[in-house]
Design a protein around this motif. Structure first.
Motif, PDB file in Angstrom:
ATOM      1  N   PRO A   6      -6.002  11.752   9.933  1.00 47.08           N
ATOM      2  CA  PRO A   6      -6.716  12.930   9.663  1.00 47.08           C
ATOM      3  C   PRO A   6      -5.837  13.798   8.430  1.00 47.08           C
ATOM      4  O   PRO A   6      -4.589  13.977   8.955  1.00 47.08           O
ATOM      5  CB  PRO A   6      -7.059  13.883  10.600  1.00 47.08           C
ATOM      6  N   GLY A   7      -5.940  13.848   7.350  1.00 46.52           N
ATOM      7  CA  GLY A   7      -5.371  14.683   6.276  1.00 46.52           C
ATOM      8  C   GLY A   7      -4.352  13.773   5.810  1.00 46.52           C
ATOM      9  O   GLY A   7      -3.453  14.458   4.778  1.00 46.52           O
ATOM     10  N   LYS A   8      -4.220  12.546   5.936  1.00 48.89           N
ATOM     11  CA  LYS A   8      -3.174  12.030   5.396  1.00 48.89           C
ATOM     12  C   LYS A   8      -3.572  10.586   4.431  1.00 48.89           C
ATOM     13  O   LYS A   8      -5.103  10.454   4.641  1.00 48.89           O
ATOM     14  CB  LYS A   8      -2.227  11.210   6.515  1.00 48.89           C
ATOM     15  N   ARG A   9      -2.720   9.956   3.936  1.00 49.21           N
ATOM     16  CA  ARG A   9      -3.320   8.899   2.894  1.00 49.21           C
ATOM     17  C   ARG A   9      -3.493   7.553   3.877  1.00 49.21           C
ATOM     18  O   ARG A   9      -2.994   7.451   4.844  1.00 49.21           O
ATOM     19  CB  ARG A   9      -2.351   8.346   1.788  1.00 49.21           C
ATOM     20  N   ARG A  10      -4.303   6.532   3.429  1.00 51.69           N
ATOM     21  CA  ARG A  10      -4.362   5.291   3.999  1.00 51.69           C
ATOM     22  C   ARG A  10      -2.926   4.546   3.752  1.00 51.69           C
ATOM     23  O   ARG A  10      -2.437   4.352   2.533  1.00 51.69           O
ATOM     24  CB  ARG A  10      -5.409   4.416   3.459  1.00 51.69           C
ATOM     25  N   ASP A  11      -2.280   4.027   5.001  1.00 50.17           N
ATOM     26  CA  ASP A  11      -1.102   3.328   5.025  1.00 50.17           C
ATOM     27  C   ASP A  11      -1.186   2.000   5.605  1.00 50.17           C
ATOM     28  O   ASP A  11      -1.959   1.774   6.467  1.00 50.17           O
ATOM     29  CB  ASP A  11      -0.133   4.090   5.659  1.00 50.17           C
ATOM     30  N   LEU A  12      -0.253   1.123   4.941  1.00 50.00           N
ATOM     31  CA  LEU A  12       0.113  -0.154   5.505  1.00 50.00           C
ATOM     32  C   LEU A  12       0.199  -0.241   6.958  1.00 50.00           C
ATOM     33  O   LEU A  12       1.045   0.699   7.428  1.00 50.00           O
ATOM     34  CB  LEU A  12       0.820  -1.096   4.824  1.00 50.00           C
ATOM     35  N   VAL A  13      -0.367  -0.921   7.837  1.00 51.18           N
ATOM     36  CA  VAL A  13       0.198  -1.211   9.178  1.00 51.18           C
ATOM     37  C   VAL A  13       0.713  -2.814   9.038  1.00 51.18           C
ATOM     38  O   VAL A  13       1.863  -2.957   9.484  1.00 51.18           O
ATOM     39  CB  VAL A  13      -0.995  -1.165  10.129  1.00 51.18           C
ATOM     40  N   ALA A  14       0.052  -3.569   8.800  1.00 51.19           N
ATOM     41  CA  ALA A  14       0.210  -5.208   8.723  1.00 51.19           C
ATOM     42  C   ALA A  14      -0.385  -5.920   8.005  1.00 51.19           C
ATOM     43  O   ALA A  14      -1.501  -5.644   8.097  1.00 51.19           O
ATOM     44  CB  ALA A  14       0.684  -5.566  10.103  1.00 51.19           C
ATOM     45  N   THR A  15      -0.010  -7.090   7.374  1.00 54.36           N
ATOM     46  CA  THR A  15      -0.786  -8.074   6.652  1.00 54.36           C
ATOM     47  C   THR A  15      -0.313  -9.589   7.047  1.00 54.36           C
ATOM     48  O   THR A  15       0.818  -9.603   7.483  1.00 54.36           O
ATOM     49  CB  THR A  15      -0.599  -7.826   5.070  1.00 54.36           C
ATOM     50  N   ILE A  16      -1.307 -10.286   6.911  1.00 47.49           N
ATOM     51  CA  ILE A  16      -0.919 -11.792   7.078  1.00 47.49           C
ATOM     52  C   ILE A  16      -1.436 -12.640   6.008  1.00 47.49           C
ATOM     53  O   ILE A  16      -2.726 -12.523   5.651  1.00 47.49           O
ATOM     54  CB  ILE A  16      -1.377 -12.428   8.557  1.00 47.49           C
ATOM     55  N   THR A  17      -0.827 -13.737   5.346  1.00 40.13           N
ATOM     56  CA  THR A  17      -1.250 -14.623   4.519  1.00 40.13           C
ATOM     57  C   THR A  17      -1.933 -15.646   5.202  1.00 40.13           C
ATOM     58  O   THR A  17      -1.901 -15.825   6.598  1.00 40.13           O
ATOM     59  CB  THR A  17      -0.365 -15.199   3.505  1.00 40.13           C
ATOM     60  N   HIS A  18      -2.681 -16.455   4.731  1.00 39.18           N
ATOM     61  CA  HIS A  18      -3.682 -17.697   5.184  1.00 39.18           C
ATOM     62  C   HIS A  18      -2.541 -18.485   5.965  1.00 39.18           C
ATOM     63  O   HIS A  18      -2.844 -19.228   6.777  1.00 39.18           O
ATOM     64  CB  HIS A  18      -4.178 -18.401   4.054  1.00 39.18           C
ATOM     65  N   SER A  19      -1.533 -18.504   5.384  1.00 36.77           N
ATOM     66  CA  SER A  19      -0.348 -19.420   5.639  1.00 36.77           C
ATOM     67  C   SER A  19       0.377 -18.952   6.966  1.00 36.77           C
ATOM     68  O   SER A  19       1.064 -19.658   7.779  1.00 36.77           O
ATOM     69  CB  SER A  19       0.809 -20.223   4.718  1.00 36.77           C
ATOM     70  N   GLY A  20       0.102 -17.563   7.278  1.00 34.83           N
ATOM     71  CA  GLY A  20       0.694 -16.844   8.502  1.00 34.83           C
ATOM     72  C   GLY A  20       2.042 -16.148   8.256  1.00 34.83           C
ATOM     73  O   GLY A  20       2.375 -15.599   9.141  1.00 34.83           O
ATOM     74  N   THR A  21       2.358 -15.957   7.056  1.00 33.48           N
ATOM     75  CA  THR A  21       3.532 -14.923   6.744  1.00 33.48           C
ATOM     76  C   THR A  21       3.006 -13.543   6.930  1.00 33.48           C
ATOM     77  O   THR A  21       1.951 -13.174   6.515  1.00 33.48           O
ATOM     78  CB  THR A  21       3.924 -14.965   5.143  1.00 33.48           C
ATOM     79  N   THR A  22       3.840 -12.921   7.642  1.00 36.23           N
ATOM     80  CA  THR A  22       3.337 -11.428   8.006  1.00 36.23           C
ATOM     81  C   THR A  22       4.328 -10.621   7.281  1.00 36.23           C
ATOM     82  O   THR A  22       5.401 -10.686   6.991  1.00 36.23           O
ATOM     83  CB  THR A  22       3.463 -11.498   9.603  1.00 36.23           C
ATOM     84  N   ASN A  23       3.779  -9.308   7.312  1.00 32.26           N
ATOM     85  CA  ASN A  23       4.540  -8.086   6.808  1.00 32.26           C
ATOM     86  C   ASN A  23       3.807  -6.925   7.598  1.00 32.26           C
ATOM     87  O   ASN A  23       2.744  -6.560   7.874  1.00 32.26           O
ATOM     88  CB  ASN A  23       4.287  -7.828   5.401  1.00 32.26           C
ATOM     89  N   TYR A  24       5.083  -6.024   8.053  1.00 33.21           N
ATOM     90  CA  TYR A  24       4.610  -4.851   9.101  1.00 33.21           C
ATOM     91  C   TYR A  24       5.382  -3.775   8.269  1.00 33.21           C
ATOM     92  O   TYR A  24       6.394  -3.621   7.869  1.00 33.21           O
ATOM     93  CB  TYR A  24       5.372  -4.927  10.292  1.00 33.21           C
ATOM     94  N   ALA A  25       4.581  -2.639   8.637  1.00 39.08           N
ATOM     95  CA  ALA A  25       5.365  -1.434   8.515  1.00 39.08           C
ATOM     96  C   ALA A  25       6.345  -0.957   9.417  1.00 39.08           C
ATOM     97  O   ALA A  25       6.363  -1.460  10.623  1.00 39.08           O
ATOM     98  CB  ALA A  25       4.130  -0.115   8.505  1.00 39.08           C
ATOM     99  N   ASP A  26       7.525  -0.358   8.949  1.00 36.47           N
ATOM    100  CA  ASP A  26       8.769  -0.110   9.599  1.00 36.47           C
ATOM    101  C   ASP A  26       8.429   0.601  11.157  1.00 36.47           C
ATOM    102  O   ASP A  26       8.733   0.296  12.242  1.00 36.47           O
ATOM    103  CB  ASP A  26       9.646   0.604   9.172  1.00 36.47           C
ATOM    104  N   SER A  27       7.081   1.510  11.112  1.00 38.66           N
ATOM    105  CA  SER A  27       6.591   2.183  12.144  1.00 38.66           C
ATOM    106  C   SER A  27       6.201   1.547  13.257  1.00 38.66           C
ATOM    107  O   SER A  27       5.969   2.081  14.343  1.00 38.66           O
ATOM    108  CB  SER A  27       6.093   3.265  11.687  1.00 38.66           C
TER     109      SER A  27
END
Length: 116
Positions: free
Chosen positions: A40-61
């Motif tokens: 609430p009251g904040k912007r939309r932020d990244l949590v995690a993503t994953i490519t079709h081949s399985g490469t992942t990326n996470y927010a530090d938090s």
């Protein structure tokens, strides 16, 4: 592309939840799926993503607490959330991104509430 999320809810601090997001429609193999969240009251932020081949990326938090995975046969992405804290409370949105043109599709969101 249509995205249907499920798995949100109310959980106590330290608890776990698993979110799911199923994609349907014009699905291409070259895509990225993932999760963003908006408190609430904040912007939309990244949590995690994953490519079709399985490469992942996470927010530090969320590193070390959340795990993203996908089932390409089901066009579904999952987010396993462990050790939840009140700061994780937000609406979680599923993302499907077409890599060849960068167009994003969003789900309607699922609410996660972590009580202290």
């Amino acid at each position: 592309v249509q995205l249907v999320e499920s798995g949100g809810g109310l959980v106590q601090t330290g608890g776990s939840l698993r979110l799911s997001c199923a994609a349907s429609g014009s699905i291409f193999n070259s895509n990225v799926m993932g999760w963003y969240r908006q408190a609430p009251g904040k912007r939309r932020d990244l949590v995690a993503t994953i490519t079709h081949s399985g490469t992942t990326n996470y927010a530090d938090s969320v590193k070390g607490r959340f795990t993203i995975s996908r089932d390409n046969g089901k066009n579904t992405v999952y987010l396993q959330m462990n050790s939840l804290i009140p700061e994780d409370t937000a609406v979680y949105y599923c993302l499907y991104q077409r890599r060849f043109d960068g167009i994003n599709y969003w789900g309607k969101g699922t609410l996660v509430t972590v009580s202290s």
